[in-house]
Write an enzyme that holds these catalytic residues in place. Structure first.
Site, PDB file in Angstrom:
ATOM      1  N   GLY A  10      -1.080   1.953   1.642  1.00 48.96           N
ATOM      2  CA  GLY A  10       0.308   1.840   2.087  1.00 48.96           C
ATOM      3  C   GLY A  10       0.519   0.874   3.226  1.00 48.96           C
ATOM      4  N   ALA A  11      -0.152  -0.273   3.150  1.00 47.20           N
ATOM      5  CA  ALA A  11      -0.120  -1.216   4.278  1.00 47.20           C
ATOM      6  C   ALA A  11       1.006  -2.239   4.207  1.00 47.20           C
ATOM      7  CB  ALA A  11      -1.460  -1.950   4.367  1.00 47.20           C
ATOM      8  N   GLY A  14       6.282  -0.546   6.952  1.00 48.27           N
ATOM      9  CA  GLY A  14       6.308   0.530   7.930  1.00 48.27           C
ATOM     10  C   GLY A  14       5.101   0.594   8.839  1.00 48.27           C
ATOM     11  N   ILE A  15       4.654   1.814   9.135  1.00 44.40           N
ATOM     12  CA  ILE A  15       3.560   1.980  10.082  1.00 44.40           C
ATOM     13  C   ILE A  15       2.239   1.471   9.509  1.00 44.40           C
ATOM     14  CG2 ILE A  15       4.699   3.904  11.246  1.00 44.40           C
ATOM     15  CD1 ILE A  15       2.790   5.805   9.845  1.00 44.40           C
ATOM     16  N   GLY A  16       2.115   1.454   8.194  1.00 44.67           N
ATOM     17  CA  GLY A  16       0.899   0.906   7.593  1.00 44.67           C
ATOM     18  C   GLY A  16       0.755  -0.575   7.892  1.00 44.67           C
ATOM     19  N   SER A 138       2.607  14.897   8.988  1.00 41.08           N
ATOM     20  CA  SER A 138       3.959  14.912   9.546  1.00 41.08           C
ATOM     21  C   SER A 138       4.271  16.280  10.119  1.00 41.08           C
ATOM     22  CB  SER A 138       4.980  14.571   8.453  1.00 41.08           C
ATOM     23  OG  SER A 138       6.299  14.833   8.879  1.00 41.08           O
ATOM     24  N   TYR A 164       7.700  17.906   0.126  1.00 41.09           N
ATOM     25  CA  TYR A 164       7.119  16.966   1.086  1.00 41.09           C
ATOM     26  C   TYR A 164       6.395  17.716   2.207  1.00 41.09           C
ATOM     27  CZ  TYR A 164       6.767  13.212   4.511  1.00 41.09           C
ATOM     28  OH  TYR A 164       6.284  12.291   5.422  1.00 41.09           O
TER      29      TYR A 164
END
Length: 281
Positions: A10-11, A14-16, A138, A164
């Protein structure tokens, strides 16, 4: 000085993305596991241009397709002798119940099962690299009430947030199981809450979920800020004693009471292993 080999899912956003850029600046050799290879290649060239680090590689990997996960692991095993850091960053929330290519509920598949299989396939490289496994969880895990008799949400009304939250609880279960089972082999594992980050997360939600996200947006932090705990866990020294713990703002915090349930944790491990077993051969 030996090069640190880091694999991250997931790079491309966002944070990735922020994590990948920060670690490239620290001369990590990065393997970007991405669903969209065009976006992965664009990020690769952006990172090389910005950091002068040319050790950036793109590996196709769709976490919702366990065959794709296994193929990505095979590519890594054919290319690498060891892995030092594995960052299981990718995730998502889905407004309506969907099924993965393999027939699993999508939230469970993308947030947990794909990463579970990835780790199982990469264990020899992770052991050789005395790796850190970093799982992005999370605070949503606190709303979880897992039903192990209905992991696929076929027997009850589907709830995006409950699905989730359960998947994020499973990230913590997975982290603690890894720390216990593989700590003696030199593998450490950490879970974290990145914060309420202003990314594309939740854009597909409808109704009350969409309203809640809109109300929260003014209070959200940037992706760069949200990546700081992941980056800390990838770079910090002398944190092995905190393996299995849950982090927030770069510090250990208490997870929910449910997160300490050993029976649930062991049941998740056994069920997950059974589900991915056909993809391990």
């Amino acid at each position: 000085m030996p090069v640190t080999t880091t694999v991250i899912t997931g790079a491309t956003s966002g944070i990735g993305r922020e994590t990948a850029i920060a670690l490239a600046k620290k001369d990590h050799s990065l393997y970007l596991l991405v669903r969209d290879t065009a976006k992965g290649e664009a990020l690769k060239h952006e990172i090389i241009l910005a950091t002068k680090n040319k050790n950036i590689y793109v590996v196709p990997c769709d976490l919702a397709d366990l065959d794709s996960v296994r193929n990505a692991a095979d590519i890594l095993k054919s290319s690498l002798l060891s892995i030092n850091v594995l960052i299981n960053n990718a995730g998502g929330i889905f407004a309506e119940r969907q099924e993965s290519k393999n027939g699993f509920e999508m939230t469970f598949a993308v947030n947990h099962l794909g990463h579970f299989l990835l780790v199982q396939c990469l264990l020899p490289l992770l052991e050789k690299g005395q790796a850190r496994i970093i799982n992005v969880s999370s605070e949503a895990h606190r709303m979880a009430k897992p039903n192990f008799n209905d992991l696929q949400w076929t027997k009850r009304p589907y709830s995006a947030w409950k699905a989730y939250g359960t998947a994020k609880l499973f990230n913590i279960y997975f982290t603690r199981s890894l720390a216990i089972k593989y700590g003696p082999k030199g593998i450490n594992a950490f879970a974290l809450h990145p914060g309420l980050v202003n990314t594309g997360f939740g854009t597909g939600l409808t109704g009350i979920g969409k309203l809640l996200m809109a109300l929260a947006r003014p209070f959200m932090i940037s992706a760069e800020t949200g990546a700081q705990t992941t980056i800390y866990l990838a770079l910090a020294t002398r944190i092995d004693a905190k393996s299995g713990k849950y982090f927030k703002n770069r510090e250990v915090v208490s997870a929910s009471t449910a997160a300490t349930n050993q029976v649930g944790r062991d049941r998740l491990w056994d069920l997950s292993l059974g589900l991915v077993e056909p993809y391990l051969n």
